[in-house]
Design a protein around this motif. Structure first.
Motif, mmCIF file in Angstrom:
data_model
loop_
_atom_site.group_PDB
_atom_site.id
_atom_site.type_symbol
_atom_site.label_atom_id
_atom_site.label_comp_id
_atom_site.label_asym_id
_atom_site.label_seq_id
_atom_site.Cartn_x
_atom_site.Cartn_y
_atom_site.Cartn_z
ATOM 1 N N ARG A 96 0.838 -1.206 0.000
ATOM 2 C CA ARG A 96 0.000 0.000 0.000
ATOM 3 C C ARG A 96 0.869 1.251 0.000
ATOM 4 O O ARG A 96 0.563 2.226 -0.691
ATOM 5 C CB ARG A 96 -0.939 0.009 1.201
ATOM 6 C CG ARG A 96 -1.847 1.226 1.174
ATOM 7 C CD ARG A 96 -3.098 1.067 1.999
ATOM 8 N NE ARG A 96 -3.989 2.172 1.714
ATOM 9 C CZ ARG A 96 -4.288 3.138 2.582
ATOM 10 N NH1 ARG A 96 -3.793 3.103 3.798
ATOM 11 N NH2 ARG A 96 -5.098 4.106 2.242
ATOM 12 N N GLN A 97 1.950 1.246 0.758
ATOM 13 C CA GLN A 97 2.862 2.398 0.759
ATOM 14 C C GLN A 97 3.430 2.624 -0.639
ATOM 15 O O GLN A 97 3.511 3.766 -1.110
ATOM 16 C CB GLN A 97 4.006 2.182 1.759
ATOM 17 C CG GLN A 97 3.578 2.139 3.206
ATOM 18 C CD GLN A 97 3.017 3.452 3.696
ATOM 19 O OE1 GLN A 97 3.522 4.505 3.367
ATOM 20 N NE2 GLN A 97 1.955 3.374 4.475
ATOM 21 N N ILE A 103 1.031 6.719 -6.813
ATOM 22 C CA ILE A 103 -0.092 7.612 -7.092
ATOM 23 C C ILE A 103 0.332 9.062 -6.880
ATOM 24 O O ILE A 103 0.050 9.933 -7.712
ATOM 25 C CB ILE A 103 -1.310 7.252 -6.214
ATOM 26 C CG1 ILE A 103 -1.902 5.910 -6.682
ATOM 27 C CG2 ILE A 103 -2.361 8.351 -6.251
ATOM 28 C CD1 ILE A 103 -2.938 5.332 -5.738
ATOM 29 N N ALA A 104 1.010 9.345 -5.771
ATOM 30 C CA ALA A 104 1.452 10.712 -5.499
ATOM 31 C C ALA A 104 2.382 11.205 -6.603
ATOM 32 O O ALA A 104 2.258 12.341 -7.072
ATOM 33 C CB ALA A 104 2.150 10.782 -4.131
ATOM 34 N N GLU A 105 3.308 10.357 -7.035
ATOM 35 C CA GLU A 105 4.244 10.753 -8.090
ATOM 36 C C GLU A 105 3.515 10.928 -9.425
ATOM 37 O O GLU A 105 3.786 11.870 -10.171
ATOM 38 C CB GLU A 105 5.367 9.715 -8.221
ATOM 39 C CG GLU A 105 6.425 10.067 -9.209
ATOM 40 C CD GLU A 105 7.216 11.331 -8.860
ATOM 41 O OE1 GLU A 105 7.906 11.839 -9.754
ATOM 42 O OE2 GLU A 105 7.126 11.811 -7.716
ATOM 43 N N GLY A 106 2.578 10.030 -9.722
ATOM 44 C CA GLY A 106 1.798 10.157 -10.958
ATOM 45 C C GLY A 106 0.994 11.443 -10.988
ATOM 46 O O GLY A 106 0.950 12.139 -12.006
ATOM 47 N N ARG A 140 -12.783 2.310 -6.132
ATOM 48 C CA ARG A 140 -12.795 2.511 -4.681
ATOM 49 C C ARG A 140 -11.400 2.357 -4.096
ATOM 50 O O ARG A 140 -10.959 3.166 -3.269
ATOM 51 C CB ARG A 140 -13.779 1.549 -4.018
ATOM 52 C CG ARG A 140 -15.241 1.903 -4.297
ATOM 53 C CD ARG A 140 -16.201 1.012 -3.543
ATOM 54 N NE ARG A 140 -16.120 -0.399 -3.927
ATOM 55 C CZ ARG A 140 -16.697 -0.922 -5.007
ATOM 56 N NH1 ARG A 140 -17.393 -0.158 -5.819
ATOM 57 N NH2 ARG A 140 -16.575 -2.204 -5.273
ATOM 58 N N ALA A 141 -10.674 1.328 -4.532
ATOM 59 C CA ALA A 141 -9.318 1.107 -4.019
ATOM 60 C C ALA A 141 -8.393 2.261 -4.404
ATOM 61 O O ALA A 141 -7.586 2.721 -3.585
ATOM 62 C CB ALA A 141 -8.767 -0.212 -4.553
ATOM 63 N N ASP A 145 -6.470 4.794 -1.832
ATOM 64 C CA ASP A 145 -5.020 4.999 -1.870
ATOM 65 C C ASP A 145 -4.669 6.447 -2.217
ATOM 66 O O ASP A 145 -3.675 6.981 -1.720
ATOM 67 C CB ASP A 145 -4.361 4.049 -2.873
ATOM 68 C CG ASP A 145 -4.339 2.606 -2.387
ATOM 69 O OD1 ASP A 145 -4.492 2.386 -1.168
ATOM 70 O OD2 ASP A 145 -4.167 1.711 -3.235
ATOM 71 N N LEU A 146 -5.486 7.097 -3.045
ATOM 72 C CA LEU A 146 -5.249 8.502 -3.371
ATOM 73 C C LEU A 146 -5.377 9.372 -2.120
ATOM 74 O O LEU A 146 -4.575 10.288 -1.910
ATOM 75 C CB LEU A 146 -6.225 8.973 -4.449
ATOM 76 C CG LEU A 146 -6.106 10.433 -4.889
ATOM 77 C CD1 LEU A 146 -4.745 10.703 -5.513
ATOM 78 C CD2 LEU A 146 -7.223 10.773 -5.855
ATOM 79 N N ASP A 147 -6.357 9.079 -1.282
ATOM 80 C CA ASP A 147 -6.488 9.827 -0.023
ATOM 81 C C ASP A 147 -5.240 9.645 0.835
ATOM 82 O O ASP A 147 -4.747 10.595 1.428
ATOM 83 C CB ASP A 147 -7.721 9.366 0.759
ATOM 84 C CG ASP A 147 -9.023 9.841 0.142
ATOM 85 O OD1 ASP A 147 -8.993 10.803 -0.664
ATOM 86 O OD2 ASP A 147 -10.068 9.250 0.463
ATOM 87 N N GLY A 148 -4.740 8.416 0.905
ATOM 88 C CA GLY A 148 -3.515 8.162 1.661
ATOM 89 C C GLY A 148 -2.306 8.812 1.019
ATOM 90 O O GLY A 148 -1.387 9.271 1.702
#
Length: 173
Positions: A96-97, A103-106, A140-141, A145-148
């Protein structure tokens, strides 16, 4: 930790994976058989001054003390023992990390949300209609993960590495 700086730095040099000389002291990441140890050495300019350990008394005190004990063993030339359980991530937490960092980098690079999701979960996402994508478990997943991943944006990962913040499923001390 406070000490004369020179002696302790030379004793730790063989274990150093990374070093940063900051205004608040010397930051080191040390290699050990049981995992990395992160310390900050504040150099005391008075010769012959005894060493002193500074441990932050907060909700992570037990973990910090366990890390100090591991570091003391390393200084004594002994095996430091296992990481405290709170610092170990499960395989699911590690994945998940990784997903959150991707996701953050994308997002930082301006990649479209569905393209990021397709790269992480499945290429089939690109072939779904808008309604199918929104109804899918991948949607949903991804947004969970985007929120995290929002934690990692604007330097949150630095606070995590410094043990100042909790990120995703992990707790660093």
């Amino acid at each position: 930790m406070r000490g004369d700086g020179g002696d302790i730095l030379s004793r730790l040099a063989p274990y150093a994976l990374a070093r940063y000389d900051g205004s608040d002291g010397v930051h080191l990441v040390l290699d050990s058989a049981a995992g990395p140890l992160r310390i900050v050495i504040i150099v005391d300019r008075q010769p012959g001054a005894p060493g002193t350990w500074f441990v932050i008394d907060d909700s992570h005190l037990a973990t910090r003390l366990a890390c100090v004990a591991r570091f003391g063993c390393l200084l004594a030339g002994q095996m430091p023992g296992p990481l405290p359980s709170i610092l170990r991530l499960s395989p699911q937490q590690k994945l998940r990390q990784i997903r959150m960092l991707c996701i953050a980098e994308g997002r930082r690079m301006g990649v479209a949300v569905r393209r990021i999701a397709a790269g992480i979960y499945s290429e089939r996402i690109l072939h779904l209609s808008r309604n199918e994508w929104r109804a899918s478990s991948w949607h949903r997943a991804f947004y969970r993960d985007l929120d995290g991943a929002a934690f990692y944006q604007n330097g949150g990962h630095i606070a995590l590495l410094q043990g100042l913040k909790q990120g995703g499923d992990s707790l660093a001390a």
